[in-house]
Design a protein around this motif. Structure first.
Motif, PDB file in Angstrom:
ATOM      1  N   ALA A   1       6.103   5.518  -5.439  1.00  0.00           N
ATOM      2  CA  ALA A   1       4.834   5.088  -6.034  1.00  0.00           C
ATOM      3  C   ALA A   1       5.047   4.631  -7.464  1.00  0.00           C
ATOM      4  CB  ALA A   1       3.841   6.250  -6.023  1.00  0.00           C
ATOM      5  N   CYS A   2       4.323   3.596  -7.880  1.00  0.00           N
ATOM      6  CA  CYS A   2       4.393   3.208  -9.289  1.00  0.00           C
ATOM      7  C   CYS A   2       3.688   4.283 -10.123  1.00  0.00           C
ATOM      8  CB  CYS A   2       3.806   1.823  -9.524  1.00  0.00           C
ATOM      9  SG  CYS A   2       2.066   1.601  -9.103  1.00  0.00           S
ATOM     10  N   SER A   3       4.188   4.485 -11.319  1.00  0.00           N
ATOM     11  CA  SER A   3       3.650   5.511 -12.220  1.00  0.00           C
ATOM     12  C   SER A   3       3.740   4.988 -13.646  1.00  0.00           C
ATOM     13  CB  SER A   3       4.460   6.802 -12.101  1.00  0.00           C
ATOM     14  OG  SER A   3       5.779   6.590 -12.570  1.00  0.00           O
TER      15      SER A   3
ATOM     16  N   VAL B   1       0.844  -1.194   0.000  1.00  0.00           N
ATOM     17  CA  VAL B   1       0.000   0.000   0.000  1.00  0.00           C
ATOM     18  C   VAL B   1       0.881   1.246   0.000  1.00  0.00           C
ATOM     19  CG1 VAL B   1      -1.909   1.183   1.143  1.00  0.00           C
ATOM     20  CG2 VAL B   1      -1.656  -1.297   1.406  1.00  0.00           C
ATOM     21  N   ASP B   2       0.635   2.132  -0.971  1.00  0.00           N
ATOM     22  CA  ASP B   2       1.385   3.385  -1.072  1.00  0.00           C
ATOM     23  C   ASP B   2       0.725   4.433  -0.182  1.00  0.00           C
ATOM     24  OD1 ASP B   2       1.918   1.724  -3.394  1.00  0.00           O
ATOM     25  OD2 ASP B   2       3.047   3.434  -4.168  1.00  0.00           O
ATOM     26  N   VAL B   3       1.522   5.047   0.693  1.00  0.00           N
ATOM     27  CA  VAL B   3       0.995   5.978   1.687  1.00  0.00           C
ATOM     28  C   VAL B   3       1.845   7.246   1.702  1.00  0.00           C
ATOM     29  CG1 VAL B   3       0.427   6.282   4.125  1.00  0.00           C
ATOM     30  CG2 VAL B   3       0.257   4.017   3.099  1.00  0.00           C
TER      31      VAL B   3
ATOM     32  N   ASN C   1      -4.100   2.161  -2.826  1.00  0.00           N
ATOM     33  CA  ASN C   1      -3.987   0.706  -2.662  1.00  0.00           C
ATOM     34  C   ASN C   1      -3.500   0.145  -3.986  1.00  0.00           C
ATOM     35  OD1 ASN C   1      -4.113  -1.839  -1.617  1.00  0.00           O
ATOM     36  ND2 ASN C   1      -6.334  -2.044  -1.858  1.00  0.00           N
ATOM     37  N   CYS C   2      -2.227  -0.235  -4.017  1.00  0.00           N
ATOM     38  CA  CYS C   2      -1.471  -0.443  -5.264  1.00  0.00           C
ATOM     39  C   CYS C   2      -2.093  -1.473  -6.227  1.00  0.00           C
ATOM     40  CB  CYS C   2      -0.048  -0.854  -4.911  1.00  0.00           C
ATOM     41  SG  CYS C   2       1.051  -0.876  -6.334  1.00  0.00           S
ATOM     42  N   PRO C   3      -2.308  -1.072  -7.493  1.00  0.00           N
ATOM     43  CA  PRO C   3      -2.841  -1.989  -8.504  1.00  0.00           C
ATOM     44  C   PRO C   3      -1.756  -2.704  -9.310  1.00  0.00           C
ATOM     45  CG  PRO C   3      -2.826   0.224  -9.391  1.00  0.00           C
ATOM     46  CD  PRO C   3      -2.213   0.317  -8.016  1.00  0.00           C
ATOM     47  N   GLN C   4      -0.515  -2.595  -8.880  1.00  0.00           N
ATOM     48  CA  GLN C   4       0.620  -3.094  -9.679  1.00  0.00           C
ATOM     49  C   GLN C   4       0.567  -4.617  -9.892  1.00  0.00           C
ATOM     50  OE1 GLN C   4       3.092  -3.065 -12.077  1.00  0.00           O
ATOM     51  NE2 GLN C   4       3.628  -1.124 -11.064  1.00  0.00           N
ATOM     52  N   ILE C   5       0.718  -5.033 -11.149  1.00  0.00           N
ATOM     53  CA  ILE C   5       0.744  -6.481 -11.445  1.00  0.00           C
ATOM     54  C   ILE C   5       2.018  -6.885 -12.171  1.00  0.00           C
ATOM     55  CG2 ILE C   5      -1.764  -6.812 -11.482  1.00  0.00           C
ATOM     56  CD1 ILE C   5      -1.627  -6.589 -14.561  1.00  0.00           C
TER      57      ILE C   5
ATOM     58  N   ASN D   1      -2.014   3.151 -12.116  1.00  0.00           N
ATOM     59  CA  ASN D   1      -0.868   3.138 -11.207  1.00  0.00           C
ATOM     60  C   ASN D   1      -1.136   4.069 -10.013  1.00  0.00           C
ATOM     61  OD1 ASN D   1       0.215   5.933 -11.886  1.00  0.00           O
ATOM     62  ND2 ASN D   1       0.063   4.984 -13.912  1.00  0.00           N
ATOM     63  N   CYS D   2      -0.264   3.968  -9.020  1.00  0.00           N
ATOM     64  CA  CYS D   2      -0.480   4.718  -7.763  1.00  0.00           C
ATOM     65  C   CYS D   2      -0.360   6.226  -7.951  1.00  0.00           C
ATOM     66  CB  CYS D   2       0.500   4.239  -6.704  1.00  0.00           C
ATOM     67  SG  CYS D   2       0.103   2.592  -6.101  1.00  0.00           S
ATOM     68  N   ARG D   3       0.551   6.667  -8.803  1.00  0.00           N
ATOM     69  CA  ARG D   3       0.682   8.110  -9.038  1.00  0.00           C
ATOM     70  C   ARG D   3      -0.634   8.680  -9.584  1.00  0.00           C
ATOM     71  NH1 ARG D   3       3.750  12.523  -7.496  1.00  0.00           N
ATOM     72  NH2 ARG D   3       3.542  14.134  -9.066  1.00  0.00           N
TER      73      ARG D   3
HETATM   74 ZN   LIG Z   1       1.620   1.148  -6.959  1.00  0.00          ZN
END
Ligand SMILES: [Zn+2]
Length: 214
Positions: A108-110, A49-51, A192-196, A127-129
């Motif tokens: 954060a992923c972008s 989780v990115d915070v 809440n990171c969607p990274q796969i 992505n989180c960004r």
């Molecule tokens: Zn992310």
């Protein structure tokens, strides 16, 4: 200070003043008042989780990984860590966590980092960004430049003796959590990171829960 300190929470979820489930790929932007405690819980396991935090009393001041790391002389955040702002103000203290690893380095992923790290075809993945910017846009007080380097809770990004970092398999289990007490009024920003494309969310992003106690 040891690298990781496990400290169980004494809070009872039934006493929480606020509770919300956050789906993978979604987030929240919320005022946390001085003295309140927030908990982020992994509901299914292996979810990073990115915070990010901003000083709610000074829109120009934000969480600083550099100030936090230097202040505690520890690269990793864990129970007892005080999160510092760029202006060297104490924002929050980590009062409990049952998860061994939380990250200060990965960010954060972008769309840009996805393109560089994985493949050009991942540029358009959510992505989180994107989540961060979408959430602050509705507030009106903050701009893109206000979202700096964040922490990734329940996430393993070790710094190796060779000076490299990598996203490891998430150390988080179903029920893993981290708790923060606000030392001043802060704006809490969660993606809440969607990274796969890496194992920070176990290649299967899932829901988390946010609880806040007065
Ligand atoms: Zn992310």
């Amino acid at each position: 200070m040891g690298r990781y300190i496990i400290r169980e929470s004494s809070k009872n979820e039934a006493d929480a003043a606020f509770s919300q489930t956050i789906e993978a790929g979604d987030g929240i932007f919320k005022l946390i008042k001085k003295g309140q405690t927030l908990r982020i819980t992994d509901l299914c396991g292996q979810q990073g989780v990115d915070v990010y935090f901003m000083d709610a009393l000074d829109c120009q001041d934000h969480y600083s990984p550099l100030k936090t790391i230097v202040n505690q002389k520890n690269l990793y955040i864990t129970s007892g860590t005080v999160l510092m702002s760029e202006g060297a103000k104490e924002l929050l203290k980590i009062t409990a966590t049952n998860c061994p690893e939380h990250d200060t380095l990965g960010g954060a992923c972008s769309s840009q980092s996805n393109t560089v790290r994985y493949a050009h075809s991942t540029e358009y993945m959510h992505n989180c960004r994107d989540t961060f910017i979408r959430l602050i846009a509705g507030d009106g007080r903050y701009l893109k430049r206000d979202v700096g380097a964040n922490i990734n809770v329940l996430t393993s990004v070790p710094f190796t003796p060779e000076g490299k970092t990598s996203f490891n398999v998430s150390p988080s289990k179903k029920g893993s959590y981290i708790e923060f007490e606000a030392l001043t009024d802060v704006m809490l920003l969660i993606s809440n990171c969607p990274q796969i494309n890496n194992p920070c969310a176990g290649f299967n992003p899932t829901e988390i829960k946010l609880n806040v106690w007065n």
